[in-house]
Design an enzyme around this catalytic site. Structure first.
Site, PDB file in Angstrom:
ATOM      1  N   SER A  75       1.974  37.255  35.660  1.00 33.02           N
ATOM      2  CA  SER A  75       1.559  36.057  34.594  1.00 33.02           C
ATOM      3  C   SER A  75       1.040  36.493  33.559  1.00 33.02           C
ATOM      4  O   SER A  75      -0.035  37.701  33.573  1.00 33.02           O
ATOM      5  CB  SER A  75       0.688  35.249  35.407  1.00 33.02           C
ATOM      6  N   HIS A 133       0.289  29.073  40.986  1.00 34.14           N
ATOM      7  CA  HIS A 133      -0.481  29.271  39.577  1.00 34.14           C
ATOM      8  C   HIS A 133       0.354  28.551  38.649  1.00 34.14           C
ATOM      9  O   HIS A 133      -0.357  27.947  37.850  1.00 34.14           O
ATOM     10  CB  HIS A 133      -0.363  30.947  39.517  1.00 34.14           C
ATOM     11  N   ASN A 134       1.743  28.576  38.752  1.00 29.24           N
ATOM     12  CA  ASN A 134       2.557  27.740  37.715  1.00 29.24           C
ATOM     13  C   ASN A 134       2.266  26.410  37.849  1.00 29.24           C
ATOM     14  O   ASN A 134       2.391  25.651  36.873  1.00 29.24           O
ATOM     15  CB  ASN A 134       3.974  28.409  37.676  1.00 29.24           C
ATOM     16  N   GLU A 153      -0.666  25.530  36.404  1.00 28.09           N
ATOM     17  CA  GLU A 153      -0.405  25.583  34.868  1.00 28.09           C
ATOM     18  C   GLU A 153       0.174  24.490  34.279  1.00 28.09           C
ATOM     19  O   GLU A 153      -0.433  23.928  33.155  1.00 28.09           O
ATOM     20  CB  GLU A 153       0.351  26.839  34.654  1.00 28.09           C
TER      21      GLU A 153
END
Length: 477
Positions: free
Chosen positions: A130, A187-188, A191
Site C-alpha cells: 500500500s 485496508h482498502n 480506505e
C-alpha cells in the site's frame, strides 16, 4: 557476476518504482519485462542505481541472475495474468524458490495458488503493498502472507524498502497463505470508507454551507493539525486548493462526480458478509461509489424529483464546524472498528492468528490510510489484542462518548437538508445497534418462526422454541 538478492517481473509504474526502491536501499535486483524495450528503457533511466540492477532479456538469464532460493516478485495485472506468469516461471525454478504476488489480488486466489504449489518444492507469498506509486518508490506499507521460512528469506530486503514510523519498519509477516492479501483487502475497504466520509463532509460544507473548494480545503488543513491528522486529509486539502490550469476554476469543480473502483472495496464487503460481521460503513462507501457511477440516472432523477430544499443554515458556524470535525472522527472510529472486526473473524476462520497490534503498526506510515489515529489503535490492541471490538477498549470507548453527540447532530442536519451522508449515517447506526443490549431482532425471530418454523431461543431459557401462531406451529418442539 554477483547475483541479485531478489528478482522482479513487470516494469509498469508500480514495478519500476518498487525496483528502484529495492536498488536504492542497497539490494541487488534482477528485472525482467515481457517487452524487452521496456527493460532497456528502465535500465537506461535508472542512472546512478544501474550498478544495483541486473536487466534481463530472457527468462533463463533472469533466473540465473538471482541467488537461490530465488524470491521473485510478480508485479503485473491481478487475476489470470498472474496464473499465466506462474506457469511460465515454473519450468525454470528450483526447490525453495518463492513466487511473490505483490498486486491487489483476491486473497482466495492467493490461497488457491499457495495450495497448488503443495508438494512441488516451490512456495508462494501473497504480499499486500500500500502507498501507491510514491509509496512503492520511497517506502510502502507491506503485508506479507506465506510460510515463515519464505518470509525470513525476503525479510531483509522488504524491511529495507518499507516505510518507517519513528524508525520502526512498516512491514511484517502476518500469517500463512492469503493472510497478507486479506489484510490489504480490508485496508482498502477502510480506505473506501474514510474517503467516502471525507467526501460527505465536503458535500455538507459545499452544498449545506455554500463554501468554496478553497475554503473547505482550509478547514481540512486546520483539522489535519489535530486528531484527524492523516494522509487522506492532507491530500484532500491540497486537491481542494488546486486550480485547473485550463479553466482557472477549482480543480475539483471540473471533475465528473463519478468514482471508479477496482474491486478491493467490494471484496471487503463480500468477505464481511461471509464472516457474518457487520461492516456497514464500508458497505455504504462501496454503495456510494456505485451510485456515483449512475451519473445520467441521477441527473434525470433530479429533474423529476427535485432536490430537497435546505431547511436552515447552522446558527453558529464555528460550533457547526467543530461538530463536523468530531463527527468525522467518530465515523472513522466506526469504520476502523468494523475493519478490524472483519480481520479478527477471518483470523479465526482461516487459522491465521492475525496480530492486530502489528497490523495497526505497519499501517502507520507508507499506506494510504496512514494517520495519527493508527498509533492510538496500536496502543489499544497492544493492551488487549483479543478485545471483541475496538470501540469497547478504554481509549476508544471514551472517544466514542466524546464524539457521539456531534455525529448525531451532523447526521440529523444532513437528513433534514437532503444532503446524502450514507457512511456517516451507517457509522452512527452501527454504534447505536452495537451498544443496545436489547435490540429488535426478537420480532424478526418471531416473524421467521411464523412463516418458516425456524425457531427461536427464549430469554427465560425454557426449552420451547416455537410460538403459538396457529397452523400447528405451536406443536413444534
Amino acid at each position: 557476476m554477483e547475483q541479485a538478492e531478489i528478482g522482479l517481473i513487470g516494469l509498469g509504474v508500480m514495478g519500476a518504482n518498487l525496483s528502484l526502491n529495492i536498488a536504492e536501499k542497497g539490494n541487488k535486483i534482477a528485472v525482467f519485462n515481457r517487452t524487452t524495450e521496456v527493460t532497456k528503457k528502465f535500465y537506461a533511466d535508472a542512472g546512478a542505481l544501474q550498478g544495483q540492477i541486473i536487466p534481463c532479456e530472457t527468462m533463463e538469464d533472469f533466473i540465473k541472475a538471482i541467488r537461490p532460493p530465488r524470491p521473485i516478485i510478480i508485479m503485473i495485472k491481478a487475476g489470470d495474468p498472474v496464473d499465466q506468469q506462474m506457469e511460465l516461471l515454473k519450468p525454470y525454478l528450483s526447490s525453495g524458490d518463492i513466487m511473490i504476488d505483490a498486486g491487489n489480488a483476491n486473497f482466495r486466489d492467493t490461497m488457491r495458488r499457495f495450495k497448488s504449489l503443495e508438494g512441488s518444492d516451490l512456495t508462494f507469498i501473497g504480499m499486500g503493498v500500500s502507498g501507491g506509486e510514491e509509496g512503492a518508490r520511497h517506502g510502502p506499507s507491506i503485508m506479507v502472507g506465506g510460510t515463515e521460512d519464505s518470509w525470513k528469506r525476503v525479510e531483509k530486503v522488504l524491511t529495507s524498502i518499507s516505510a518507517k514510523f519513528n524508525g520502526e519498519p512498516c512491514v511484517d509477516w502476518l500469517g500463512e497463505n492469503g493472510a497478507g492479501h486479506f489484510v490489504k483487502t480490508i485496508h482498502n475497504g477502510i480506505e473506501y470508507a474514510d474517503m467516502q466520509m471525507i467526501a460527505e463532509i465536503y458535500g455538507i460544507l459545499r452544498d449545506g454551507l455554500g463554501m468554496s473548494a478553497a475554503e473547505i480545503g482550509g478547514v481540512f488543513g486546520r483539522w489535519n493539525e489535530g486528531r484527524l491528522d492523516s494522509y487522506l486529509m492532507e491530500i484532500s486539502e491540497k486537491v481542494l486548493k488546486a486550480n485547473d490550469p485550463i479553466s482557472g476554476k477549482p480543480m475539483v469543480d471540473v471533475i465528473v462526480d463519478s468514482a471508479g473502483q477496482k474491486g478491493t472495496g467490494k471484496w471487503s464487503v463480500i468477505e464481511a458478509q461471509n464472516m457474518g460481521v457487520a461492516a456497514t460503513a464500508i458497505e455504504a462507501a462501496v454503495a456510494g461509489r456505485v451510485l456515483s457511477s449512475l451519473k445520467s440516472e441521477r441527473q434525470a432523477a433530479e429533474k423529476i424529483l427535485g432536490k430537497p430544499a435546505l431547511v436552515e443554515r447552522p446558527k453558529d458556524g464555528m460550533a457547526f464546524l467543530a461538530d463536523l470535525e468530531l463527527a468525522l472522527l467518530a465515523a472513522k472510529i466506526g469504520a476502523y472498528a468494523q475493519g478490524f472486526a472483519v480481520m479478527a473473524a477471518a483470523s479465526k476462520e482461516f487459522g491465521w492468528n492475525l496480530p492486530m497490534p502489528t497490523i495497526a503498526k505497519i499501517w502507520r506510515a507508507g499506506c494510504i490510510i496512514r494517520s495519527q489515529f493508527l498509533d492510538e489503535i496500536t496502543s489499544a490492541f497492544s493492551k488487549d489484542p483479543n478485545v471483541a471490538n475496538l470501540i469497547v477498549t478504554p481509549a476508544f470507548s471514551q472517544l466514542v462518548k466524546e464524539t457521539d453527540g456531534a455525529l448525531r447532530r451532523i447526521v440529523s442536519y444532513a437528513a433534514l437538508n437532503g444532503l446524502p451522508a450514507p457512511a456517516l449515517t451507517s457509522a452512527l447506526s452501527y454504534f447505536d445497534a452495537y451498544r443496545r443490549g436489547r435490540g429488535t431482532a426478537n420480532l424478526i425471530q418471531a416473524q421467521r418462526d411464523f412463516f418458516g418454523a425456524h425457531g427461536f431461543d427464549r430469554l427465560d431459557g425454557v426449552d420451547k422454541h416455537h410460538g403459538p401462531w396457529g397452523s400447528g406451529l405451536a406443536d413444534f418442539a
